[in-house]
Design a protein around this motif. Sequence first.
Motif, PDB file in Angstrom:
ATOM      1  N   TRP A 282       9.618  -8.722   1.289  1.00 43.44           N
ATOM      2  CA  TRP A 282       9.496  -8.159  -0.056  1.00 43.44           C
ATOM      3  C   TRP A 282      10.365  -6.922  -0.168  1.00 43.44           C
ATOM      4  O   TRP A 282      10.573  -6.204   0.814  1.00 43.44           O
ATOM      5  N   GLN A 283      10.820  -6.644  -1.371  1.00 44.77           N
ATOM      6  CA  GLN A 283      11.658  -5.483  -1.640  1.00 44.77           C
ATOM      7  C   GLN A 283      10.808  -4.227  -1.794  1.00 44.77           C
ATOM      8  O   GLN A 283       9.687  -4.285  -2.297  1.00 44.77           O
ATOM      9  N   GLN A 284      11.365  -3.094  -1.357  1.00 41.48           N
ATOM     10  CA  GLN A 284      10.756  -1.788  -1.586  1.00 41.48           C
ATOM     11  C   GLN A 284      11.914  -0.801  -1.693  1.00 41.48           C
ATOM     12  O   GLN A 284      12.651  -0.596  -0.735  1.00 41.48           O
TER      13      GLN A 284
ATOM     14  N   THR B 280      -2.986  -5.974  -3.941  1.00 46.19           N
ATOM     15  CA  THR B 280      -2.644  -5.186  -2.758  1.00 46.19           C
ATOM     16  C   THR B 280      -1.957  -6.087  -1.738  1.00 46.19           C
ATOM     17  O   THR B 280      -2.394  -7.213  -1.505  1.00 46.19           O
ATOM     18  N   CYS B 281      -0.894  -5.566  -1.142  1.00 45.11           N
ATOM     19  CA  CYS B 281      -0.220  -6.296  -0.067  1.00 45.11           C
ATOM     20  C   CYS B 281      -0.290  -5.463   1.209  1.00 45.11           C
ATOM     21  O   CYS B 281      -0.334  -4.240   1.174  1.00 45.11           O
TER      22      CYS B 281
ATOM     23  N   GLY C 187       4.490   0.343  11.922  1.00 47.16           N
ATOM     24  CA  GLY C 187       3.065   0.187  11.690  1.00 47.16           C
ATOM     25  C   GLY C 187       2.769  -0.617  10.447  1.00 47.16           C
ATOM     26  O   GLY C 187       3.641  -0.838   9.596  1.00 47.16           O
ATOM     27  N   PHE C 188       1.526  -1.051  10.336  1.00 46.58           N
ATOM     28  CA  PHE C 188       1.068  -1.813   9.175  1.00 46.58           C
ATOM     29  C   PHE C 188       0.572  -0.852   8.101  1.00 46.58           C
ATOM     30  O   PHE C 188      -0.066   0.163   8.407  1.00 46.58           O
ATOM     31  N   ASN C 189       0.895  -1.167   6.863  1.00 48.81           N
ATOM     32  CA  ASN C 189       0.591  -0.336   5.705  1.00 48.81           C
ATOM     33  C   ASN C 189       0.178  -1.231   4.557  1.00 48.81           C
ATOM     34  O   ASN C 189       0.407  -2.444   4.582  1.00 48.81           O
ATOM     35  N   SER C 190      -0.403  -0.614   3.527  1.00 44.72           N
ATOM     36  CA  SER C 190      -0.792  -1.350   2.318  1.00 44.72           C
ATOM     37  C   SER C 190      -0.173  -0.699   1.097  1.00 44.72           C
ATOM     38  O   SER C 190       0.086   0.506   1.093  1.00 44.72           O
ATOM     39  N   SER C 191       0.031  -1.496   0.083  1.00 41.13           N
ATOM     40  CA  SER C 191       0.556  -1.004  -1.182  1.00 41.13           C
ATOM     41  C   SER C 191       0.047  -1.884  -2.311  1.00 41.13           C
ATOM     42  O   SER C 191      -0.230  -3.065  -2.100  1.00 41.13           O
ATOM     43  N   ILE C 192      -0.011  -1.311  -3.482  1.00 32.59           N
ATOM     44  CA  ILE C 192      -0.222  -2.145  -4.648  1.00 32.59           C
ATOM     45  C   ILE C 192       1.101  -2.836  -4.959  1.00 32.59           C
ATOM     46  O   ILE C 192       2.154  -2.413  -4.481  1.00 32.59           O
ATOM     47  N   PHE C 193       1.021  -3.904  -5.740  1.00 29.35           N
ATOM     48  CA  PHE C 193       2.243  -4.521  -6.241  1.00 29.35           C
ATOM     49  C   PHE C 193       1.990  -4.946  -7.688  1.00 29.35           C
ATOM     50  O   PHE C 193       0.891  -5.338  -8.043  1.00 29.35           O
TER      51      PHE C 193
ATOM     52  N   HIS D 203       7.575  -7.366  -4.698  1.00 29.31           N
ATOM     53  CA  HIS D 203       7.999  -5.967  -4.825  1.00 29.31           C
ATOM     54  C   HIS D 203       6.870  -5.025  -4.408  1.00 29.31           C
ATOM     55  O   HIS D 203       5.829  -4.974  -5.059  1.00 29.31           O
ATOM     56  N   ILE D 204       7.087  -4.300  -3.324  1.00 26.93           N
ATOM     57  CA  ILE D 204       6.134  -3.311  -2.819  1.00 26.93           C
ATOM     58  C   ILE D 204       6.330  -2.033  -3.624  1.00 26.93           C
ATOM     59  O   ILE D 204       7.434  -1.505  -3.707  1.00 26.93           O
TER      60      ILE D 204
END
Length: 115
Positions: free
Chosen positions: A43-45, A64-65, A74-80, A85-86
């Motif tokens: 995914w793009q960020q 949330t992804c 590391g592992f992270n979370s973000s809304i999309f 698209h992060i």
Amino acid sequence: MSKHWTPVTERHLAAMLRHAEQQLDPALHQIWRLIRLPLPELWQQHPWGDEGCGFWVVAVFGKTCVYFNDISQGFNSSIFMSWGHIEDYQTRTDALDVHLERLFQSHPDLTSAAN
């Protein structure tokens, strides 16, 4: 970016995920099975992910992804807002089990869905 940074390959990420899955306790494994994607997706960020063509998203729930930030390792979370698209760049260095535990605590709806 560091000249020594190179994006993680899908093959290396798959090996990391296989190892991480073996470390999950039963409750976290249940959540993981519910939210993981069949295959990681790039995914793009913008702008942080531009040099490496994005980040690998490994799980999705709601809007949330969960993605692997190969810059911070590391592992992270973000809304999309749209698939692929992060929105938020995070720099946690969490292992998958640590990150899932964080999600488990902050999203009680995942707990009920896993039961």
